[in-house]
Motif scaffolding. Structure first.
Motif, PDB file in Angstrom:
ATOM      1  N   ASP A 162     -30.682 -32.812 -35.657  1.00 57.05           N
ATOM      2  CA  ASP A 162     -29.529 -32.906 -36.018  1.00 57.05           C
ATOM      3  C   ASP A 162     -28.729 -34.338 -35.875  1.00 57.05           C
ATOM      4  N   ASP A 163     -29.222 -34.951 -34.971  1.00 58.82           N
ATOM      5  CA  ASP A 163     -28.738 -36.315 -34.374  1.00 58.82           C
ATOM      6  C   ASP A 163     -28.923 -37.431 -35.163  1.00 58.82           C
ATOM      7  N   GLY A 164     -30.062 -36.960 -36.283  1.00 56.69           N
ATOM      8  CA  GLY A 164     -30.677 -38.113 -37.096  1.00 56.69           C
ATOM      9  C   GLY A 164     -31.875 -38.550 -36.451  1.00 56.69           C
ATOM     10  N   THR A 165     -32.334 -38.311 -35.515  1.00 56.43           N
ATOM     11  CA  THR A 165     -33.522 -38.586 -34.678  1.00 56.43           C
ATOM     12  C   THR A 165     -35.036 -38.128 -35.539  1.00 56.43           C
ATOM     13  N   VAL A 166     -35.925 -38.721 -35.581  1.00 54.68           N
ATOM     14  CA  VAL A 166     -37.077 -38.182 -36.193  1.00 54.68           C
ATOM     15  C   VAL A 166     -38.054 -37.961 -34.716  1.00 54.68           C
ATOM     16  N   GLU A 167     -38.721 -36.854 -34.906  1.00 54.68           N
ATOM     17  CA  GLU A 167     -39.898 -36.692 -33.869  1.00 54.68           C
ATOM     18  C   GLU A 167     -41.379 -36.326 -34.450  1.00 54.68           C
ATOM     19  N   VAL A 168     -42.233 -37.238 -34.085  1.00 54.04           N
ATOM     20  CA  VAL A 168     -43.686 -36.688 -34.558  1.00 54.04           C
ATOM     21  C   VAL A 168     -44.370 -35.740 -33.426  1.00 54.04           C
ATOM     22  N   HIS A 169     -44.689 -34.703 -33.590  1.00 58.35           N
ATOM     23  CA  HIS A 169     -45.277 -33.820 -32.862  1.00 58.35           C
ATOM     24  C   HIS A 169     -46.700 -33.819 -32.577  1.00 58.35           C
ATOM     25  N   PRO A 184     -45.292 -41.766 -23.258  1.00 55.66           N
ATOM     26  CA  PRO A 184     -44.017 -42.077 -23.755  1.00 55.66           C
ATOM     27  C   PRO A 184     -43.778 -42.957 -24.636  1.00 55.66           C
ATOM     28  N   ASP A 185     -44.281 -44.256 -24.307  1.00 53.77           N
ATOM     29  CA  ASP A 185     -44.227 -45.301 -25.152  1.00 53.77           C
ATOM     30  C   ASP A 185     -44.826 -45.124 -26.588  1.00 53.77           C
ATOM     31  N   TYR A 186     -45.880 -44.657 -26.365  1.00 48.40           N
ATOM     32  CA  TYR A 186     -46.619 -44.447 -27.811  1.00 48.40           C
ATOM     33  C   TYR A 186     -45.870 -43.505 -28.478  1.00 48.40           C
ATOM     34  N   ARG A 187     -45.635 -42.264 -28.023  1.00 44.62           N
ATOM     35  CA  ARG A 187     -44.824 -41.490 -28.849  1.00 44.62           C
ATOM     36  C   ARG A 187     -43.372 -41.902 -29.329  1.00 44.62           C
ATOM     37  N   ALA A 188     -42.650 -42.743 -28.643  1.00 45.22           N
ATOM     38  CA  ALA A 188     -41.451 -43.392 -29.171  1.00 45.22           C
ATOM     39  C   ALA A 188     -41.700 -44.345 -30.294  1.00 45.22           C
ATOM     40  N   ARG A 189     -43.002 -45.073 -30.034  1.00 46.82           N
ATOM     41  CA  ARG A 189     -43.221 -45.909 -31.235  1.00 46.82           C
ATOM     42  C   ARG A 189     -43.640 -45.095 -32.530  1.00 46.82           C
ATOM     43  N   ARG A 190     -44.338 -44.050 -32.185  1.00 48.53           N
ATOM     44  CA  ARG A 190     -44.700 -43.261 -33.548  1.00 48.53           C
ATOM     45  C   ARG A 190     -43.381 -42.646 -34.120  1.00 48.53           C
ATOM     46  N   ASN A 191     -42.576 -42.269 -33.308  1.00 48.05           N
ATOM     47  CA  ASN A 191     -41.075 -41.546 -33.685  1.00 48.05           C
ATOM     48  C   ASN A 191     -40.567 -42.706 -34.697  1.00 48.05           C
ATOM     49  N   ALA A 192     -40.449 -44.100 -34.120  1.00 49.85           N
ATOM     50  CA  ALA A 192     -39.836 -45.122 -34.847  1.00 49.85           C
ATOM     51  C   ALA A 192     -40.281 -45.512 -36.068  1.00 49.85           C
ATOM     52  N   ALA A 203     -42.357 -43.469 -38.071  1.00 51.10           N
ATOM     53  CA  ALA A 203     -41.928 -42.236 -38.773  1.00 51.10           C
ATOM     54  C   ALA A 203     -40.418 -42.472 -39.388  1.00 51.10           C
ATOM     55  N   ALA A 204     -39.569 -42.629 -38.529  1.00 49.02           N
ATOM     56  CA  ALA A 204     -37.994 -42.719 -39.161  1.00 49.02           C
ATOM     57  C   ALA A 204     -38.153 -43.855 -40.086  1.00 49.02           C
ATOM     58  N   ARG A 205     -38.772 -44.787 -40.260  1.00 48.32           N
ATOM     59  CA  ARG A 205     -38.660 -45.790 -41.166  1.00 48.32           C
ATOM     60  C   ARG A 205     -39.256 -45.065 -42.568  1.00 48.32           C
ATOM     61  N   ALA A 206     -40.243 -44.379 -42.504  1.00 43.70           N
ATOM     62  CA  ALA A 206     -40.587 -43.814 -43.471  1.00 43.70           C
ATOM     63  C   ALA A 206     -39.629 -42.532 -44.252  1.00 43.70           C
ATOM     64  N   VAL A 207     -39.145 -41.842 -43.145  1.00 42.70           N
ATOM     65  CA  VAL A 207     -38.259 -41.017 -43.696  1.00 42.70           C
ATOM     66  C   VAL A 207     -36.967 -41.349 -44.252  1.00 42.70           C
ATOM     67  N   ALA A 208     -36.582 -42.534 -43.814  1.00 41.75           N
ATOM     68  CA  ALA A 208     -35.375 -43.268 -44.391  1.00 41.75           C
ATOM     69  C   ALA A 208     -35.565 -43.916 -45.722  1.00 41.75           C
ATOM     70  N   TRP A 209     -36.804 -44.116 -46.043  1.00 33.67           N
ATOM     71  CA  TRP A 209     -37.187 -44.749 -47.463  1.00 33.67           C
ATOM     72  C   TRP A 209     -37.121 -43.810 -48.722  1.00 33.67           C
ATOM     73  N   PRO A 265     -44.035 -40.466 -43.283  1.00 36.65           N
ATOM     74  CA  PRO A 265     -43.762 -40.314 -41.875  1.00 36.65           C
ATOM     75  C   PRO A 265     -44.784 -39.442 -41.051  1.00 36.65           C
ATOM     76  N   GLY A 266     -45.647 -38.542 -41.600  1.00 38.84           N
ATOM     77  CA  GLY A 266     -46.590 -37.715 -41.010  1.00 38.84           C
ATOM     78  C   GLY A 266     -47.215 -36.773 -42.091  1.00 38.84           C
TER      79      GLY A 266
END
Length: 294
Positions: free
Chosen positions: A15-22, A33-41, A43-49, A123-124
């Motif tokens: 709901d806050d606009g963030t994207v999470e890859v599970h 955690p760094d890799y997961r944050a990178r994956r999320n970032a 993925a968010a670019r693809a979601v916004a496209w 994004p996934g």
């Protein structure tokens, strides 16, 4: 047969606009955690496209670039020795860089000029029918992330290396591109999910994990083998069966491990005659016919 959700790690939008890859618990990046944050970032670019916009360009890190460079160089010799000539010729035509990760828009521009295929950013997880139907329009949904650095020569899911080094080179072949498009067109015609699954399973054992004879020598042409360092060494030692549509459509398999059973075409023409003809004629009565013949 396989579970569709295994294709990519699922992605959720909060709901806050963030994207999470599970990532699954056995994923090499699960506890990073760094890799997961990178994956999320990424993925968010693809979601916004949005369609019609330029494809998102990723500012790849030196670490990510080093993985691409390592895999490109490690696979190069294996391709020369074990890839089918049709793939090798397509790879030369596409001319992917080995020292840096190409952007999807760059690969799209090159492929469009060669075979009419283009990429869009994913994004996934891409729903099975959506993914294959797009192939019918010569559009390929591609992730943009890079596999975890702890296992640079392996990925449990398709990353940009698999999507571009494997499928991109394959799609630079007009004949392989036509087979891929035919699979997508067959899915676009299908009304039943069971029919879509049959098409996807046959695609898996051909365009993803297909092998083919070049004279007396067994070579790989499937993108899943050609983008996997380990699988390039192992495929010739697996159980090799002749092309059999019923077996390919009904055999259980696990996409997270090496494929113990592979199906070999005698030539590109043989692949076109058997699999291309099937894709062209496939209808919604196919699942029952396959089960009856199994």
């Amino acid at each position: 047969m396989f579970e569709e959700a295994q294709l990519y790690s699922p992605v959720s939008h909060h709901d806050d606009g963030t994207v999470e890859v599970h990532l699954g618990a056995n994923h090499p990046g699960f506890n990073d955690p760094d890799y997961r944050a990178r994956r999320n970032a990424i993925a968010a670019r693809a979601v916004a496209w949005q369609p019609g916009e330029p494809l998102p360009r990723i500012d790849y890190t030196e670490g990510e670039t080093a993985i691409w460079r390592q895999v490109s160089h490690e696979l190069a010799d294996k391709h020369r020795r074990r890839a089918h000539p049709e793939y090798l010729a397509a790879k030369e035509r596409l001319g992917l860089p080995t020292e840096q990760i190409p952007q999807l828009d760059e690969v799209s521009a090159a492929l469009t000029g060669l075979t009419g295929f283009s990429y869009v950013a994913a994004p996934g997880l891409v729903e099975l029918r959506e993914f294959y139907s797009s192939l019918g329009d010569r559009v390929f949904h591609s992730t943009q992330y890079v596999r975890h650095p702890s296992e640079p020569l392996y990925t449990p899911e398709p990353d940009v290396i698999h999507e571009v080094l494997g499928h991109g080179n394959q799609l630079a072949s007009p004949r392989f591109a036509a087979l891929t498009q035919a699979a997508g067109a067959a899915v676009a015609r299908a009304e039943r999910d069971e029919t879509v699954q049959v098409i996807a399973d046959i695609f898996w054992f051909t365009m993803e994990f297909g092998v083919m004879f070049d004279g007396p020598d067994l070579k790989a042409y499937g993108a899943g083998i050609l983008s996997s360092y380990g699988e390039m060494d192992e495929f010739s030692h697996m159980e090799i069966r002749p092309l059999d549509l019923v077996q390919m459509a009904t055999l259980n398999y696990d996409i997270t491990s090496y494929q113990p059973i592979l199906f070999a075409a005698e030539s590109v023409g043989h692949l076109e005659d058997v699999v291309g003809t099937f894709f062209a004629a496939c209808d919604d009565e196919v699942p029952e016919r396959m089960l009856a013949a199994a």
